[in-house]
Design an enzyme around this catalytic site. Structure first.
Site, PDB file in Angstrom:
ATOM      1  N   SER A  70      18.712  48.292  43.699  1.00  0.00           N
ATOM      2  CA  SER A  70      19.852  49.145  43.353  1.00  0.00           C
ATOM      3  C   SER A  70      19.706  50.546  43.943  1.00  0.00           C
ATOM      4  O   SER A  70      18.596  51.045  44.142  1.00  0.00           O
ATOM      5  CB  SER A  70      19.988  49.252  41.835  1.00  0.00           C
ATOM      6  OG  SER A  70      20.099  47.979  41.252  1.00  0.00           O
ATOM      7  N   GLN A  71      20.856  51.156  44.162  1.00  0.00           N
ATOM      8  CA  GLN A  71      20.916  52.536  44.651  1.00  0.00           C
ATOM      9  C   GLN A  71      20.309  53.474  43.587  1.00  0.00           C
ATOM     10  O   GLN A  71      20.615  53.328  42.397  1.00  0.00           O
ATOM     11  CB  GLN A  71      22.397  52.850  44.847  1.00  0.00           C
ATOM     12  CG  GLN A  71      22.717  54.211  45.343  1.00  0.00           C
ATOM     13  CD  GLN A  71      24.203  54.516  45.197  1.00  0.00           C
ATOM     14  OE1 GLN A  71      24.993  53.653  44.803  1.00  0.00           O
ATOM     15  NE2 GLN A  71      24.572  55.734  45.493  1.00  0.00           N
TER      16      GLN A  71
END
Ligand code: SAH
Length: 223
Positions: A70-71
């Site tokens: 995930s970012q």
């Protein structure tokens, strides 16, 4: 693991991480414990060596099997949303992936239980957390649609993959006063929602648009 690999150099150095954390602060992340945790945790060890130089960009990166790490902004935002009214004792995470979000959580709450449906990813996550000396996480290869009933209820539940509707098992395994943070919606674009369980029922809040991989049922086993 060598100190150089853990601490990083050049594009993976502490200074590069500080730049990322400043950016997250500029984008509205306020929880200092979350920001410090992201600053102190090496993200580059969670990705393929060929991608290590991009580990502190605020972007999702491939981790194999069609999945992504995930970012950082999303990890920070979800963690902040989970912790907003105090620290949950036990957190269930659905979608371990490479274990980055797991490791962020493990530094902020006493106990993390994490489920991943793709066994080779789960094994890699286990290895990554072991290398970092993190030992308050229990791992399970399974389908997050079912949660992990034997260890519940949980004061916090966080999912990194999007179902079309919130799985009933997760609502049932949420402790009273507990909060569930997850993306909900169809492919491509979803709403990040926070559900708080109260004595009367469940309160829903929509935190904003996000884009996650889908929550998929069934499991994939390592060869
Ligand atoms: N938090 C992770 C992000 C991983 S992407 C990280 O920081 O790297 C989402 C993950 O959810 C993928 O690894 C995917 O395999 C997993 N996933 C999807 N559906 C699932 C399900 N039903 N149960 C458990 N894991 C699931």
């Amino acid at each position: 693991m060598s100190a150089t690999r853990l601490n990083g150099i050049g594009m993976t150095s502490v200074r590069t991480r500080e730049r990322l954390v400043r950016r997250l602060g500029d984008q509205g992340i306020r929880n200092l414990f979350v920001l410090e945790r992201i600053r102190d945790l090496p993200r580059h060890i969670f990705v393929d060596e060929a991608l290590a130089s991009r580990a502190y960009e605020d972007t999702a990166l491939p981790i194999g099997f069609g999945q992504t790490i995930s970012q950082p902004y999303i990890v920070a935002r979800m963690t902040e949303a989970l912790l907003a009214r105090g620290v949950p004792q036990k957190v269930l995470e659905v979608g371990t992936g490479c274990g980055y979000q797991t490791a962020v959580l493990a530094g902020l709450v006493p106990q993390v239980f994490t489920i991943e449906r793709i066994e080779p990813l789960l094994l890699r996550a286990k290895q990554n957390l072991k290398e970092l000396g993190i030992n308050n996480v229990r791992f399970r290869h399974g389908d997050g649609y079912e949660g992990w009933n034997a260890q519940g209820p949980y004061e916090g539940i966080l999912a990194a993959a999007a179902p079309r509707e919130v799985p009933v098992a997760l609502l049932q395994q949420l402790a009273e006063g507990g909060r569930l943070v997850m993306p909900v919606g169809g492919e491509g674009r979803q709403d990040l929602v926070r559900i708080t369980r109260t004595a009367q029922g469940y309160e829903h809040e929509v935190l904003g648009p996000v884009s996650f991989v889908p929550l998929q049922s069934g499991t994939i086993t390592a060869e």
